[in-house]
Design a protein around this motif. Structure first.
Motif, PDB file in Angstrom:
ATOM      1  N   ARG A  32      44.280  39.990  35.920  1.00  0.00           N
ATOM      2  CA  ARG A  32      44.779  38.650  36.284  1.00  0.00           C
ATOM      3  C   ARG A  32      45.375  38.656  37.701  1.00  0.00           C
ATOM      4  O   ARG A  32      45.262  37.672  38.432  1.00  0.00           O
ATOM      5  CB  ARG A  32      45.823  38.175  35.272  1.00  0.00           C
ATOM      6  CG  ARG A  32      47.107  38.979  35.260  1.00  0.00           C
ATOM      7  CD  ARG A  32      48.108  38.467  34.242  1.00  0.00           C
ATOM      8  NE  ARG A  32      49.346  39.217  34.277  1.00  0.00           N
ATOM      9  CZ  ARG A  32      49.551  40.371  33.662  1.00  0.00           C
ATOM     10  NH1 ARG A  32      48.555  40.906  32.949  1.00  0.00           N
ATOM     11  NH2 ARG A  32      50.705  41.005  33.738  1.00  0.00           N
ATOM     12  N   MET A  35      42.572  38.752  40.672  1.00  0.00           N
ATOM     13  CA  MET A  35      41.995  37.486  41.121  1.00  0.00           C
ATOM     14  C   MET A  35      42.815  36.904  42.274  1.00  0.00           C
ATOM     15  O   MET A  35      42.270  36.420  43.263  1.00  0.00           O
ATOM     16  CB  MET A  35      41.947  36.476  39.967  1.00  0.00           C
ATOM     17  CG  MET A  35      41.184  36.955  38.763  1.00  0.00           C
ATOM     18  SD  MET A  35      39.458  37.311  39.143  1.00  0.00           S
ATOM     19  CE  MET A  35      38.879  37.858  37.538  1.00  0.00           C
ATOM     20  N   TRP A  38      42.254  39.160  45.340  1.00  0.00           N
ATOM     21  CA  TRP A  38      40.925  38.989  45.952  1.00  0.00           C
ATOM     22  C   TRP A  38      40.871  37.751  46.836  1.00  0.00           C
ATOM     23  O   TRP A  38      40.211  37.769  47.876  1.00  0.00           O
ATOM     24  CB  TRP A  38      39.849  38.902  44.872  1.00  0.00           C
ATOM     25  CG  TRP A  38      39.578  40.203  44.192  1.00  0.00           C
ATOM     26  CD1 TRP A  38      39.957  41.454  44.606  1.00  0.00           C
ATOM     27  CD2 TRP A  38      38.874  40.391  42.965  1.00  0.00           C
ATOM     28  NE1 TRP A  38      39.537  42.410  43.718  1.00  0.00           N
ATOM     29  CE2 TRP A  38      38.864  41.784  42.699  1.00  0.00           C
ATOM     30  CE3 TRP A  38      38.256  39.530  42.067  1.00  0.00           C
ATOM     31  CZ2 TRP A  38      38.252  42.314  41.568  1.00  0.00           C
ATOM     32  CZ3 TRP A  38      37.647  40.062  40.940  1.00  0.00           C
ATOM     33  CH2 TRP A  38      37.640  41.435  40.705  1.00  0.00           C
TER      34      TRP A  38
END
Length: 229
Positions: A32, A35, A38
């Protein structure tokens, strides 16, 4: 910390290769948090990998200094130990605080997403020659016809269709299939008599042989071949 790792015979590459190749998935970050990381990585580039890796090691310095051997070190950095108290948002704020530029990451990511989405659509505007040759042999269409049919196949929702390599709704199928197969006067007559939606619904069902709710390019060409060949 460097001296401590050296005394425990731990090389940085023994765990950072895994970190970098997997872009921090699971170690040192839970999925989680990856993300969120990124999004920043796409904006700030690969150097952020190294900045964050160093920040993670610095933030866990005390715990790492308590490890007694190589096994403990690697278990800590490659498993749950290093991510137990890791707050990726605070860590990124700390890493990025020294950078001169301020960036609205969400807005920048959306801009990049739209740009690359349009690039993907442009790159797939024409079907590749090998695929076209294979489909020509299979269905008897010319290369030029295959290219036209590919354009029709993508026309309702190019990005969505490219993502899953198929048409996933009867409406999209209708928009792609009918203009190529049925003359406009026929479409108007059928529509005026309320027949068109029923015909398209049944045709979609027939071509979707496995009941997946999807029509692939080959299914699409098979349907066109029934009417046009």
């Amino acid at each position: 910390l460097c001296d401590h790792l050296r005394r425990r015979e731990v090389s940085i590459s023994m765990f950072t290769v895994s970190w970098f190749l997997c872009l921090f998935v699971e170690s040192p970050l839970p999925l989680r948090d990856c993300m969120y990381f990124w999004d920043h990585l796409f904006v700030f580039g690969n150097s952020l990998l190294f900045d964050v890796a160093l920040a993670v090691l610095r933030g866990n310095k005390a715990a790492l200094l308590r490890t007694r051997d190589m096994g403990e070190v690697l278990n800590f950095v490659l498993h749950d130990g290093i991510r137990r108290d890791l707050d990726i948002r605070s860590l990124l704020n700390s890493v990025l605080s020294g950078k001169k530029e301020t960036v609205d990451v969400a807005s920048k990511v959306e801009t990049l997403r739209l740009y690359h989405r349009s690039q993907v659509i442009v790159e797939n505007k024409t079907i590749d020659k090998n695929t076209s040759a294979s489909l020509t042999r299979e269905f008897g269409f010319s290369d030029r016809q295959i290219q036209r049919l590919w354009t029709h196949f993508l026309s309702p929702s190019p990005w969505e269709i490219l993502q899953v390599s198929c048409i996933s709704s009867e409406l999209d199928f209708h928009q792609a299939f009918c203009p190529f197969v049925f003359p406009s006067e026929h479409r108007k007559q059928w529509r005026d008599h309320g027949l068109f939606s029923g015909v398209i619904h049944r045709l979609f069902e027939v071509l979707d042989a496995n009941g997946s709710g999807r029509v692939t390019l080959r299914d699409f060409l098979r349907g066109v071949a029934i009417f046009c060949n």
